[in-house]
Enzyme design. Structure first.
Site, PDB file in Angstrom:
ATOM      1  N   TYR A 117      26.262 -53.086 -31.403  1.00  0.00           N
ATOM      2  CA  TYR A 117      25.961 -52.923 -32.825  1.00  0.00           C
ATOM      3  C   TYR A 117      27.237 -52.824 -33.630  1.00  0.00           C
ATOM      4  O   TYR A 117      28.333 -52.658 -33.079  1.00  0.00           O
ATOM      5  CB  TYR A 117      25.091 -51.674 -33.046  1.00  0.00           C
ATOM      6  CG  TYR A 117      25.839 -50.363 -32.924  1.00  0.00           C
ATOM      7  CD1 TYR A 117      26.237 -49.872 -31.691  1.00  0.00           C
ATOM      8  CD2 TYR A 117      26.171 -49.606 -34.059  1.00  0.00           C
ATOM      9  CE1 TYR A 117      26.933 -48.669 -31.578  1.00  0.00           C
ATOM     10  CE2 TYR A 117      26.854 -48.406 -33.959  1.00  0.00           C
ATOM     11  CZ  TYR A 117      27.228 -47.944 -32.712  1.00  0.00           C
ATOM     12  OH  TYR A 117      27.917 -46.758 -32.607  1.00  0.00           O
ATOM     13  N   ARG A 124      34.927 -57.728 -33.883  1.00  0.00           N
ATOM     14  CA  ARG A 124      34.595 -56.740 -32.840  1.00  0.00           C
ATOM     15  C   ARG A 124      33.215 -57.017 -32.253  1.00  0.00           C
ATOM     16  O   ARG A 124      33.009 -56.873 -31.047  1.00  0.00           O
ATOM     17  CB  ARG A 124      34.691 -55.315 -33.398  1.00  0.00           C
ATOM     18  CG  ARG A 124      34.526 -54.252 -32.315  1.00  0.00           C
ATOM     19  CD  ARG A 124      34.803 -52.858 -32.824  1.00  0.00           C
ATOM     20  NE  ARG A 124      33.851 -52.457 -33.849  1.00  0.00           N
ATOM     21  CZ  ARG A 124      33.922 -51.317 -34.535  1.00  0.00           C
ATOM     22  NH1 ARG A 124      34.915 -50.473 -34.315  1.00  0.00           N
ATOM     23  NH2 ARG A 124      33.028 -51.015 -35.456  1.00  0.00           N
ATOM     24  N   ARG A 163      10.925 -56.581 -17.421  1.00  0.00           N
ATOM     25  CA  ARG A 163      11.926 -55.593 -17.003  1.00  0.00           C
ATOM     26  C   ARG A 163      12.493 -55.897 -15.620  1.00  0.00           C
ATOM     27  O   ARG A 163      11.761 -55.951 -14.633  1.00  0.00           O
ATOM     28  CB  ARG A 163      11.319 -54.188 -17.012  1.00  0.00           C
ATOM     29  CG  ARG A 163      12.368 -53.105 -16.774  1.00  0.00           C
ATOM     30  CD  ARG A 163      11.803 -51.700 -16.871  1.00  0.00           C
ATOM     31  NE  ARG A 163      12.870 -50.703 -16.696  1.00  0.00           N
ATOM     32  CZ  ARG A 163      13.339 -50.340 -15.505  1.00  0.00           C
ATOM     33  NH1 ARG A 163      12.838 -50.834 -14.401  1.00  0.00           N
ATOM     34  NH2 ARG A 163      14.326 -49.451 -15.429  1.00  0.00           N
ATOM     35  N   LYS A 218      31.226 -51.725 -28.233  1.00  0.00           N
ATOM     36  CA  LYS A 218      30.395 -50.943 -29.161  1.00  0.00           C
ATOM     37  C   LYS A 218      28.926 -51.075 -28.748  1.00  0.00           C
ATOM     38  O   LYS A 218      28.105 -51.716 -29.414  1.00  0.00           O
ATOM     39  CB  LYS A 218      30.632 -51.381 -30.616  1.00  0.00           C
ATOM     40  CG  LYS A 218      30.151 -50.322 -31.608  1.00  0.00           C
ATOM     41  CD  LYS A 218      30.797 -50.515 -32.944  1.00  0.00           C
ATOM     42  CE  LYS A 218      30.219 -49.630 -34.031  1.00  0.00           C
ATOM     43  NZ  LYS A 218      30.326 -48.206 -33.787  1.00  0.00           N
ATOM     44  N   LEU A 237      36.683 -46.456 -28.676  1.00  0.00           N
ATOM     45  CA  LEU A 237      36.300 -47.587 -29.523  1.00  0.00           C
ATOM     46  C   LEU A 237      37.440 -47.817 -30.518  1.00  0.00           C
ATOM     47  O   LEU A 237      37.904 -46.861 -31.153  1.00  0.00           O
ATOM     48  CB  LEU A 237      35.013 -47.274 -30.291  1.00  0.00           C
ATOM     49  CG  LEU A 237      34.562 -48.465 -31.120  1.00  0.00           C
ATOM     50  CD1 LEU A 237      33.861 -49.494 -30.241  1.00  0.00           C
ATOM     51  CD2 LEU A 237      33.648 -48.041 -32.237  1.00  0.00           C
TER      52      LEU A 237
HETATM   53  N1  PDD Z   1      30.599 -45.136 -35.329  1.00  0.00           N
HETATM   54  N2  PDD Z   1      34.404 -44.069 -32.173  1.00  0.00           N
HETATM   55  C1  PDD Z   1      33.084 -44.124 -31.935  1.00  0.00           C
HETATM   56  C2  PDD Z   1      32.564 -43.619 -30.625  1.00  0.00           C
HETATM   57  C3  PDD Z   1      32.214 -44.645 -32.909  1.00  0.00           C
HETATM   58  O1  PDD Z   1      30.888 -44.703 -32.678  1.00  0.00           O
HETATM   59  C4  PDD Z   1      32.751 -45.088 -34.149  1.00  0.00           C
HETATM   60  C5  PDD Z   1      31.882 -45.664 -35.225  1.00  0.00           C
HETATM   61  C6  PDD Z   1      34.136 -45.002 -34.347  1.00  0.00           C
HETATM   62  C7  PDD Z   1      34.801 -45.482 -35.621  1.00  0.00           C
HETATM   63  O2  PDD Z   1      34.711 -46.887 -35.751  1.00  0.00           O
HETATM   64  P1  PDD Z   1      34.686 -47.602 -37.180  1.00  0.00           P
HETATM   65  O3  PDD Z   1      35.899 -47.165 -37.897  1.00  0.00           O
HETATM   66  O4  PDD Z   1      34.690 -49.049 -36.850  1.00  0.00           O
HETATM   67  O5  PDD Z   1      33.407 -47.154 -37.862  1.00  0.00           O
HETATM   68  C8  PDD Z   1      34.933 -44.499 -33.327  1.00  0.00           C
HETATM   69  C9  PDD Z   1      29.641 -45.700 -36.252  1.00  0.00           C
HETATM   70  C10 PDD Z   1      30.021 -45.464 -37.683  1.00  0.00           C
HETATM   71  C11 PDD Z   1      28.248 -45.193 -35.909  1.00  0.00           C
HETATM   72  O6  PDD Z   1      27.944 -45.191 -34.709  1.00  0.00           O
HETATM   73  O7  PDD Z   1      27.470 -44.845 -36.795  1.00  0.00           O
END
Ligand code: PDD
Length: 289
Positions: A33, A52, A100, A147, A205
């Protein structure tokens, strides 16, 4: 005004949008996502988010559900239908629907869902007050650079933070180094004014806000040291903050029971936040030309 979601080729009323029960995202968390911030009706760093997304998909050997150009057209149309000015676009791609079976299906068609959420920009007082974080062990898998929608440890950590009266949980690896927050990247500024964040390896991430903020810092003449830091070093820091698409730059003023600096947002942190916001506005102006 009805709110729409985009689901596999259709714009559906959000309240009635559904996916199949054998979507592999639902059964195996077999998908990825993106959360793309929207400011003044424009997606912030859209191409970096799509880069990404492509990378996460290719690491999992899931095809892009449509071309990048089409993803951009669908995003724009959904934002238009939902009259989105400030908030987020959520984009999710799974390996698709199949009976599944843990093995990849032979002919899966990737499933794509997009939703939007309108939010209000954070108030200056809230930013200056900052937030508290707690430290918890990092119990996640070893490919945190992808992600993936597999966010159970992150949800458990965020709930633990919430129950402790904190805003976020910083996860700590087996060697005592902070990896990142449950949905944010972690940063500290040491007493000798060194700005430090963990390098973008498989351990974290690589946040898009993190990437953009490194550029902002450099443009402000502030060098960034990309290296792991321990929880002890964080508690001894002059300033600390988190970054994410939903928080931009949010000051951290407490880690567990330890106040950071004077317990209010740090000066350099606020400079970085202002610099980041100015860069977002410049991006909007450039896109409008
Ligand atoms: N989360 N680390 C993790 C584990 C994350 O899930 C996120 C983002 C980030 C920051 O990434 P970015 O700057 O690209 O948003 C770091 C999103 C916002 C979420 O899961 O809602």
């Amino acid at each position: 005004m009805p709110r729409y979601a985009y689901v596999n080729g259709r714009y559906q009323p959000h309240s009635r949008a559904t996916v199949h029960i054998e979507d592999r995202g639902y059964q195996f968390a077999d998908g990825v996502y993106e959360v793309v911030p929207v400011s003044h009706g424009r997606l912030v760093d859209e191409d970096l988010h799509l880069d990404r997304l492509e990378r996460s998909l290719s690491e999992l050997r899931i095809d892009m559900p449509m071309s990048r150009r089409s993803l951009k057209l669908v995003s724009a149309e959904l934002m238009r239908r939902n009259r989105l000015s400030n908030g987020f676009l959520y984009m999710q791609v799974t390996r698709g629907v199949a009976p599944r079976d843990h093995k990849f299906p032979k002919q899966a068609v990737p499933a794509v869902v997009m939703t939007t959420r309108q939010t209000k920009p954070a108030k200056r007082e809230a930013i200056e007050a900052g937030v508290g974080v707690i430290a918890i062990p990092d119990i996640r898998w070893k490919r945190r650079d992808i992600k993936s929608v597999s966010l159970l440890p992150n949800c458990l950590g965020k709930q633990q933070a919430f129950e402790a009266g904190a805003y976020e949980a910083w996860m700590v690896d087996d060697e005592g180094f902070v990896t990142e927050g449950t949905s944010t990247n972690a940063w500290i500024i040491t007493k000798d004014k060194r700005l430090i964040t963990r390098p973008a390896t498989d351990d974290i991430l690589n946040g898009i806000t993190r990437i953009s903020l490194i550029r902002t810092a450099e443009s402000l003449g502030i060098s960034v040291e990309e290296r792991p830091f321990t929880l002890a070093e964080a508690k001894d820091a002059k300033e600390a903050f988190i970054t994410s698409s939903s928080n931009f730059v949010m000051p951290v003023v407490r880690i567990d029971e330890t106040a950071i600096g004077n317990g209010r947002a740090g000066e350099l942190t606020l400079r970085l936040r202002d610099g980041y916001e100015a860069a977002v506005v410049r991006g909007e102006e450039l896109a409008a030309q």
